[in-house]
Design a protein around this motif. Structure first.
Motif, PDB file in Angstrom:
ATOM      1  N   GLU A 143       3.340  12.561 -14.742  1.00 11.94           N
ATOM      2  CA  GLU A 143       2.933  12.162 -16.078  1.00 11.94           C
ATOM      3  C   GLU A 143       1.730  12.916 -16.154  1.00 11.94           C
ATOM      4  OE1 GLU A 143       2.370  11.697 -19.215  1.00 11.94           O
ATOM      5  OE2 GLU A 143       4.035  10.527 -18.716  1.00 11.94           O
ATOM      6  N   PRO A 144       1.622  14.055 -16.681  1.00  4.09           N
ATOM      7  CA  PRO A 144       0.330  15.129 -17.084  1.00  4.09           C
ATOM      8  C   PRO A 144      -0.953  14.181 -17.336  1.00  4.09           C
ATOM      9  CG  PRO A 144       2.237  16.089 -17.972  1.00  4.09           C
ATOM     10  CD  PRO A 144       2.720  14.742 -17.620  1.00  4.09           C
ATOM     11  N   ALA A 145      -0.624  13.233 -18.377  1.00  4.72           N
ATOM     12  CA  ALA A 145      -1.580  12.714 -19.008  1.00  4.72           C
ATOM     13  C   ALA A 145      -2.531  11.639 -17.888  1.00  4.72           C
ATOM     14  CB  ALA A 145      -1.255  11.492 -20.040  1.00  4.72           C
ATOM     15  N   TYR A 146      -1.963  11.367 -16.707  1.00  2.00           N
ATOM     16  CA  TYR A 146      -2.567  10.542 -15.738  1.00  2.00           C
ATOM     17  C   TYR A 146      -3.020  11.663 -14.436  1.00  2.00           C
ATOM     18  CZ  TYR A 146      -1.298   5.971 -16.989  1.00  2.00           C
ATOM     19  OH  TYR A 146      -1.022   4.431 -17.457  1.00  2.00           O
TER      20      TYR A 146
ATOM     21  N   GLU B 294     -10.888  10.055 -10.637  1.00  2.00           N
ATOM     22  CA  GLU B 294     -11.050   8.854  -9.961  1.00  2.00           C
ATOM     23  C   GLU B 294      -9.861   8.134  -9.137  1.00  2.00           C
ATOM     24  OE1 GLU B 294     -11.571   6.737 -13.654  1.00  2.00           O
ATOM     25  OE2 GLU B 294     -13.561   7.610 -13.862  1.00  2.00           O
ATOM     26  N   PRO B 295      -9.322   8.938  -8.026  1.00  2.00           N
ATOM     27  CA  PRO B 295      -8.307   8.397  -7.463  1.00  2.00           C
ATOM     28  C   PRO B 295      -8.809   7.020  -6.881  1.00  2.00           C
ATOM     29  CG  PRO B 295      -9.891   9.869  -5.932  1.00  2.00           C
ATOM     30  CD  PRO B 295     -10.373   9.815  -7.486  1.00  2.00           C
ATOM     31  N   ALA B 296      -9.737   6.535  -6.248  1.00  2.00           N
ATOM     32  CA  ALA B 296      -9.759   5.108  -5.913  1.00  2.00           C
ATOM     33  C   ALA B 296      -9.454   4.004  -6.961  1.00  2.00           C
ATOM     34  CB  ALA B 296     -11.035   4.994  -5.203  1.00  2.00           C
ATOM     35  N   GLU B 297     -10.110   4.326  -8.142  1.00  2.00           N
ATOM     36  CA  GLU B 297      -9.937   3.444  -9.322  1.00  2.00           C
ATOM     37  C   GLU B 297      -8.424   3.482  -9.652  1.00  2.00           C
ATOM     38  OE1 GLU B 297     -12.185   5.776  -8.870  1.00  2.00           O
ATOM     39  OE2 GLU B 297     -14.059   4.819  -9.122  1.00  2.00           O
ATOM     40  N   ILE B 298      -7.909   4.613  -9.736  1.00  2.00           N
ATOM     41  CA  ILE B 298      -6.414   4.498 -10.163  1.00  2.00           C
ATOM     42  C   ILE B 298      -5.576   3.750  -9.091  1.00  2.00           C
ATOM     43  CG2 ILE B 298      -4.403   6.086 -10.909  1.00  2.00           C
ATOM     44  CD1 ILE B 298      -6.483   5.879 -13.003  1.00  2.00           C
ATOM     45  N   TRP B 299      -5.856   4.243  -8.147  1.00  2.00           N
ATOM     46  CA  TRP B 299      -5.071   3.396  -6.752  1.00  2.00           C
ATOM     47  C   TRP B 299      -5.134   1.937  -6.830  1.00  2.00           C
ATOM     48  CZ3 TRP B 299      -5.006   0.043  -2.799  1.00  2.00           C
ATOM     49  CH2 TRP B 299      -3.950   0.465  -1.788  1.00  2.00           C
ATOM     50  N   GLN B 300      -6.231   1.392  -7.032  1.00  2.00           N
ATOM     51  CA  GLN B 300      -6.706   0.104  -7.107  1.00  2.00           C
ATOM     52  C   GLN B 300      -5.931  -0.679  -8.403  1.00  2.00           C
ATOM     53  OE1 GLN B 300      -7.811  -2.170  -5.051  1.00  2.00           O
ATOM     54  NE2 GLN B 300      -8.693  -0.557  -3.501  1.00  2.00           N
ATOM     55  N   GLU B 301      -5.870   0.101  -9.324  1.00  2.00           N
ATOM     56  CA  GLU B 301      -5.171  -0.333 -10.647  1.00  2.00           C
ATOM     57  C   GLU B 301      -3.596  -0.524 -10.407  1.00  2.00           C
ATOM     58  OE1 GLU B 301      -4.064   1.870 -14.621  1.00  2.00           O
ATOM     59  OE2 GLU B 301      -6.300   1.682 -14.396  1.00  2.00           O
TER      60      GLU B 301
ATOM     61  N   PRO C 211       0.842  -1.195   0.064  1.00  2.00           N
ATOM     62  CA  PRO C 211       0.067   0.003   0.139  1.00  2.00           C
ATOM     63  C   PRO C 211       0.847   1.270   0.014  1.00  2.00           C
ATOM     64  CG  PRO C 211      -0.911  -1.790   1.535  1.00  2.00           C
ATOM     65  CD  PRO C 211       0.315  -2.221   0.997  1.00  2.00           C
ATOM     66  N   GLU C 212       1.794   1.252   0.761  1.00  2.00           N
ATOM     67  CA  GLU C 212       2.812   2.430   0.855  1.00  2.00           C
ATOM     68  C   GLU C 212       3.475   2.811  -0.503  1.00  2.00           C
ATOM     69  OE1 GLU C 212       6.585   4.478   1.080  1.00  2.00           O
ATOM     70  OE2 GLU C 212       6.285   2.357   0.994  1.00  2.00           O
ATOM     71  N   LEU C 213       3.958   1.648  -1.032  1.00  2.00           N
ATOM     72  CA  LEU C 213       4.680   1.580  -2.182  1.00  2.00           C
ATOM     73  C   LEU C 213       3.639   2.087  -3.256  1.00  2.00           C
ATOM     74  CD1 LEU C 213       6.929   0.927  -4.547  1.00  2.00           C
ATOM     75  CD2 LEU C 213       6.201  -1.210  -4.599  1.00  2.00           C
ATOM     76  N   THR C 214       2.427   1.662  -3.416  1.00  2.00           N
ATOM     77  CA  THR C 214       1.167   2.160  -4.456  1.00  2.00           C
ATOM     78  C   THR C 214       1.111   3.747  -4.181  1.00  2.00           C
ATOM     79  OG1 THR C 214       0.113   0.046  -4.090  1.00  2.00           O
ATOM     80  CG2 THR C 214      -1.159   1.780  -5.058  1.00  2.00           C
ATOM     81  N   ASP C 215       0.950   4.214  -2.787  1.00  2.00           N
ATOM     82  CA  ASP C 215       0.742   5.546  -2.676  1.00  2.00           C
ATOM     83  C   ASP C 215       1.945   6.390  -3.341  1.00  2.00           C
ATOM     84  OD1 ASP C 215      -1.598   4.877  -0.974  1.00  2.00           O
ATOM     85  OD2 ASP C 215      -0.465   5.035   0.648  1.00  2.00           O
ATOM     86  N   ARG C 216       3.086   5.962  -3.196  1.00  2.00           N
ATOM     87  CA  ARG C 216       4.042   6.839  -3.890  1.00  2.00           C
ATOM     88  C   ARG C 216       4.234   6.487  -5.299  1.00  2.00           C
ATOM     89  NH1 ARG C 216       8.845   4.560  -2.860  1.00  2.00           N
ATOM     90  NH2 ARG C 216       8.405   2.702  -1.891  1.00  2.00           N
ATOM     91  N   LEU C 217       3.656   5.505  -5.832  1.00  2.00           N
ATOM     92  CA  LEU C 217       3.767   5.581  -7.172  1.00  2.00           C
ATOM     93  C   LEU C 217       2.629   6.142  -7.884  1.00  2.00           C
ATOM     94  CD1 LEU C 217       4.991   4.546 -10.127  1.00  2.00           C
ATOM     95  CD2 LEU C 217       3.583   2.255  -9.578  1.00  2.00           C
ATOM     96  N   VAL C 218       1.453   6.204  -6.966  1.00  2.00           N
ATOM     97  CA  VAL C 218       0.588   7.278  -7.786  1.00  2.00           C
ATOM     98  C   VAL C 218       0.731   8.533  -7.628  1.00  2.00           C
ATOM     99  CG1 VAL C 218      -1.926   7.960  -6.985  1.00  2.00           C
ATOM    100  CG2 VAL C 218      -1.538   5.259  -6.892  1.00  2.00           C
ATOM    101  N   GLU C 219       1.420   9.119  -6.518  1.00  2.00           N
ATOM    102  CA  GLU C 219       1.865  10.371  -6.303  1.00  2.00           C
ATOM    103  C   GLU C 219       2.829  10.747  -7.259  1.00  2.00           C
ATOM    104  OE1 GLU C 219       1.910  14.104  -5.019  1.00  2.00           O
ATOM    105  OE2 GLU C 219       0.299  12.537  -4.583  1.00  2.00           O
TER     106      GLU C 219
END
Length: 451
Positions: free
Chosen positions: A63-66, A73-80, A49-57
């Protein structure tokens, strides 16, 4: 591999002054390196979870496209991201068990991003960012707990980055396949909507959707071009049968042996408020300019700049108002096309209405030609052709024998003598308006319908 990792590995792996180790010791080092990799990867799974948080941030910042998707849709992107990291890190530990699941996840991401319109370069960048972050965490975890084992990770660095490249390839292929499907679906939808508009079968309720898909205004002004070329382009080519003036918007559609083009001409002008009875009479237009002339001039300007191969026949409809009337414009364009000479040319319907009337009812046109011109068929064909040529030149010269003679390279009296002979043979009087109209339409019918 990030620069910080490269510098750290270089410092720990200065080439030794001794001879290289035998092959069996290198194989042992590889096995030890794999064990170190697995140990660090298990720690990453525990802190996923902590690694996911850092990568999403990181994606949001770099990456402007993301960025828009993450913010909406923060929850959907985090789960992906979490799902992808879990399968990919698990594949480093147990490749046989998790490889297929990791590939399915990567394919799903590629397809989803293609459907959302995220650029492929951005998707690839996101995957490489994830790979770099995982590799950095593997190195940092090993350096923190087992610093003496960091040197072993160099033996598996190529494997890790090959793994990242493999998934980038999976994502790219899935993205391109989805893009091809979307393109085909979009083009097919545009083709079906265009066909419905041209056939006049589009429902009024569907017009806003069709306008949005085709990029056309519902209340715009339109004309339709019907084009028949002497030589059809090979099947499957996108080459239009003619070239329109630069910057002219056009929507092409194949209608059997005829190519059709929907030509947007701008918004429908707002009708001026009618004056009260008795008002504005002094300002009334007394020039005799027929209504609709600006529209005819607009189409004439387009027709004058058309570039088409020799032998191409082009029929241009009248201007119609509204997307719902495009089907009517198509029928008018096909009528104009039938009025085109067999040798090729361009016919604007509004400038050839008598000929359009003839070709709109071929049976009546043929009957009229037989009734009016039939008596000429009883004389010598050469004499008949001379009389018809003279009659045509006289009508084209607005009834001037002088100008008709100049066209035919003969004296005006010769023209008048031939016209009198026509009147004697057919019983028609060319100075009688009704007879002149019948003669003109009969000549058009014989020219366009044969006989």
């Amino acid at each position: 591999m990030p620069q910080v990792v490269r510098s750290r590995i270089r410092a720990l792996h200065v080439p030794p002054p001794v001879a290289p180790l035998p092959h069996r010791f290198r194989s042992l080092a590889d096995r030890e390196a794999v064990a170190v990799l697995h140990r660090a990867a298990r720690v990453l799974l525990e802190s996923l979870p902590e690694l996911t948080d850092r990568l999403v941030e990181a994606l949001r910042e770099q990456e402007p496209a993301y960025r828009t998707a993450i913010e909406t849709e923060p929850a959907e992107i985090w789960q992906e991201v979490h799902h992808s990291l879990r399968h990919n890190i698990a594949s480093l530990i147990q490749p046989r068990e998790f490889r297929d699941a990791a590939h399915r996840t990567s394919r799903w991401i590629g397809e989803t991003r293609a459907e959302q319109g995220v650029p492929l370069d951005a998707v690839m960048h996101a995957f490489r960012m994830g790979g770099a972050m995982v590799w950095q965490d593997l190195v940092d975890e090993t350096a923190r707990r087992y610093p003496e084992d960091v040197r072993l990770l160099v033996h598996v660095a190529a494997d890790v980055w090959n793994f990242v490249d493999e998934h980038c390839g999976v994502v790219a292929e899935a993205y391109r396949q989805a893009e091809r499907r979307l393109t085909w679906r979009r083009e097919n939808q545009q083709r079906l909507m265009t066909a419905a508009l041209l056939d006049g079968t589009a429902r009024i309720a569907d017009l806003p959707d069709a306008a949005a898909v085709l990029g056309l205004p519902v209340q715009g002004r339109y004309a339709v071009l019907a084009v028949a070329t002497a030589r059809r382009a090979p099947h499957g080519t996108d080459r239009p049968p003619l070239t329109l003036p630069e910057g002219t918007p056009v929507l092409w559609h194949t209608g059997g042996d005829v190519e059709l083009a929907v030509l947007p001409l701008g918004a429908v002008p707002v009708a001026a408020e009618e004056p009260a009875p008795g008002e504005g009479e002094a300002d009334a237009d007394t020039t005799g300019t027929p209504p609709g002339t600006p529209r005819q001039d607009e189409l004439a300007a387009v027709a004058a700049e058309l570039a088409a191969p020799p032998g191409t026949r082009i029929g241009i409809s009248s201007v119609v108002d509204g997307l719902a009337s495009v089907g009517d414009a198509r029928r008018l364009a096909e009528t104009a096309l039938r009025a085109c000479p067999a040798s090729g040319g361009t016919v604007l319907l509004d400038e050839h209405l008598p000929a359009a009337l003839v070709v709109s009812s071929p049976g009546l046109g043929t009957a009229l030609a037989d009734r009016v011109l039939g008596p000429l068929d009883r004389i010598d064909p050469a004499d008949r052709d001379v009389i018809i040529e003279t009659l045509t030149a006289w009508l084209d010269s607005d009834g001037s024998a002088q100008r008709a003679g100049a066209r035919l390279y003969c004296h005006r009296n010769t023209v008048l003598n031939r016209l009198r002979r026509f009147e004697q043979l057919t019983g028609r009087c060319l100075t009688r308006p009704s007879d002149a109209v019948e003669v003109s339409l009969a000549l058009a019918a014989r020219r366009l319908l044969g006989g």
